[in-house]
Design an enzyme around this catalytic site. Structure first.
Site, PDB file in Angstrom:
ATOM      1  CB  ILE A  60      49.929  73.972  13.708  1.00  0.00           C
ATOM      2  CG1 ILE A  60      50.110  74.953  14.861  1.00  0.00           C
ATOM      3  CG2 ILE A  60      51.147  73.080  13.543  1.00  0.00           C
ATOM      4  CD1 ILE A  60      50.158  74.285  16.226  1.00  0.00           C
ATOM      5  CB  SER A 125      55.934  69.442  29.208  1.00  0.00           C
ATOM      6  OG  SER A 125      56.850  69.932  30.150  1.00  0.00           O
ATOM      7  CE1 TYR A 151      56.097  74.144  26.721  1.00  0.00           C
ATOM      8  CE2 TYR A 151      57.038  73.296  28.758  1.00  0.00           C
ATOM      9  CZ  TYR A 151      56.756  73.148  27.414  1.00  0.00           C
ATOM     10  OH  TYR A 151      57.133  71.997  26.772  1.00  0.00           O
ATOM     11  CE  LYS A 155      54.004  71.638  24.845  1.00  0.00           C
ATOM     12  NZ  LYS A 155      53.919  71.072  23.498  1.00  0.00           N
ATOM     13  CG  PHE A 184      60.990  64.188  32.995  1.00  0.00           C
ATOM     14  CD1 PHE A 184      59.928  63.418  32.524  1.00  0.00           C
ATOM     15  CD2 PHE A 184      60.945  64.623  34.315  1.00  0.00           C
ATOM     16  CE1 PHE A 184      58.850  63.081  33.347  1.00  0.00           C
ATOM     17  CE2 PHE A 184      59.881  64.277  35.147  1.00  0.00           C
ATOM     18  CZ  PHE A 184      58.840  63.514  34.668  1.00  0.00           C
TER      19      PHE A 184
END
Ligand code: UDP
Length: 343
Positions: A60, A125, A151, A155, A184
């Protein structure tokens, strides 16, 4: 519509691509195959049902490749799935996560700016919430976002990138709308049996448990039994992957210029690690060993969604809320594809 799917060779992205193709949309997939599978793209091609599929093996962050795909296929919508997505791995190698999930997304948004993309649906998330305070469980979208893992933080950065970029577009009179979809725990597989979950190494609970049931791993470790939850193990909200992609399609169609939306995607109910293990025993009728182990850093004790906003605004709700159905769906894939997509 003509839709670019980043990470379309991965677990959730491939299910989204399949759904869009079946609905007759034009789909361009970009995937660097670092975690995705060429065989998933081949399965998409076989099952395209008349929808047009293009594919580029590229990162990307490769702006020329991404902009080339967008212009060649008249893309106006991006669904951005390409990301690393393991909480534990992100604690081990945070820079890897920031490079792929944040730097990669900046490059992707630059490509969107250069090509005039109008709608963007982002895989965010529930880990952006960290551990929500007790009075915000089930968790609504206006819960403060305070990630406790790298993580989750990547996000949250993604949501902020989109928010700031959308503000600029609005000020400049350019049509751009986005939705951050806060997943979730996603589980299950394509009912048609073409697509499923294949991570290496696999760290997610339901696949790990099913691999143990199928004799492909020695045991399941319960990562923490002393959490402040009814049975001492972590509680999560498990949503079927086909329901999840259904929400993406509904949101994509509902977006209007300048929208900046956020929705929780979950079933609104939490299950503990022990409940997952018990359900897997019932569904598979196979014995497997379970051991109790230490907590994994970055795991909040309880997380499940209040999914009321998306139902109120868009009329979407999860169709599968029964744990046995979700596990049976995942089990069919793992049983019928013992090596996942193969070598
Ligand atoms: N978990 C576990 N054993 C495993 C994998 C996961 O006990 O082998 C637990 C994990 O600690 C968490 C829950 O299962 O409480 C769900 O973890 P998963 O990695 O599937 O998803 P996450 O909630 O981290 O996104």
């Amino acid at each position: 519509m003509n839709v670019l799917i980043t990470g379309g060779a991965g677990y959730i992205g491939s299910h989204a691509a399949q759904r869009l193709l079946r609905d007759g949309h034009t789909v361009a997939v970009v995937d660097n195959l670092s975690r995705g599978h060429r065989a998933a793209v081949a399965a998409l091609q076989d099952g395209a049902n008349g929808g047009r599929l293009a594919y580029a093996e590229a990162d990307i962050a490769d702006r020329a490749a991404v902009e080339g795909l967008i212009t060649a296929h008249g893309i106006t919508v991006v669904m951005h799935f390409a990301a690393f997505a393991s909480v534990g791995e992100s604690a081990q190698d945070p820079l890897l996560y920031y490079r792929n999930n944040v730097s990669g997304m900046i490059a992707l948004l630059e490509a969107c700016a250069a090509t005039g993309i109008e709608r963007f649906v982002f895989s965010s998330s529930c880990s952006t919430y960290g551990q929500p305070p007790e009075h915000l469980i089930p968790t609504p979208e206006d819960c403060p976002q305070a990630p406790i893992s790298p993580y989750g933080m990547t996000k949250l950065h993604g949501e902020h990138l989109l928010g700031h970029y959308a503000e600029r577009c609005r000020a400049a009179g350019r049509p751009f709308a986005f939705a951050a979809l806060r997943y979730f725990n996603v589980a299950g597989a394509d009912r048609g049996g073409r697509l499923g979950e294949d991570h290496d190494p696999e760290t997610h609970l339901i696949p790990v448990v099913l691999q143990a049931a199928l004799g492909r791993r020695e045991r399941v470790a319960i990562l923490g039994t002393d959490y402040p939850t009814p049975d001492g193990t972590c509680v999560r909200d498990y949503i079927h992957v086909e329901d999840l992609v259904d929400a993406h399609v509904a949101v994509m169609q509902a977006l209007r210029p300048s929208d900046a939306r956020a929705y929780n995607l979950g079933i609104g109910k939490g299950y503990s690690v022990r409940e997952i293990i018990d359900a897997a025993r019932a569904v598979t009728a196979r014995p497997f060993e379970v051991v109790e182990a230490a907590r994994r850093p970055g795991d909040p004790p309880r997380l499940y969604a209040d999914p009321a906003r998306i139902e109120r605004e868009i009329g979407w709700r999860a169709s599968v809320t029964d744990l046995h159905t979700i596990i049976a769906s995942a089990y069919a894939w793992f049983r019928d594809h013992p090596t996942g997509y193969g070598a």
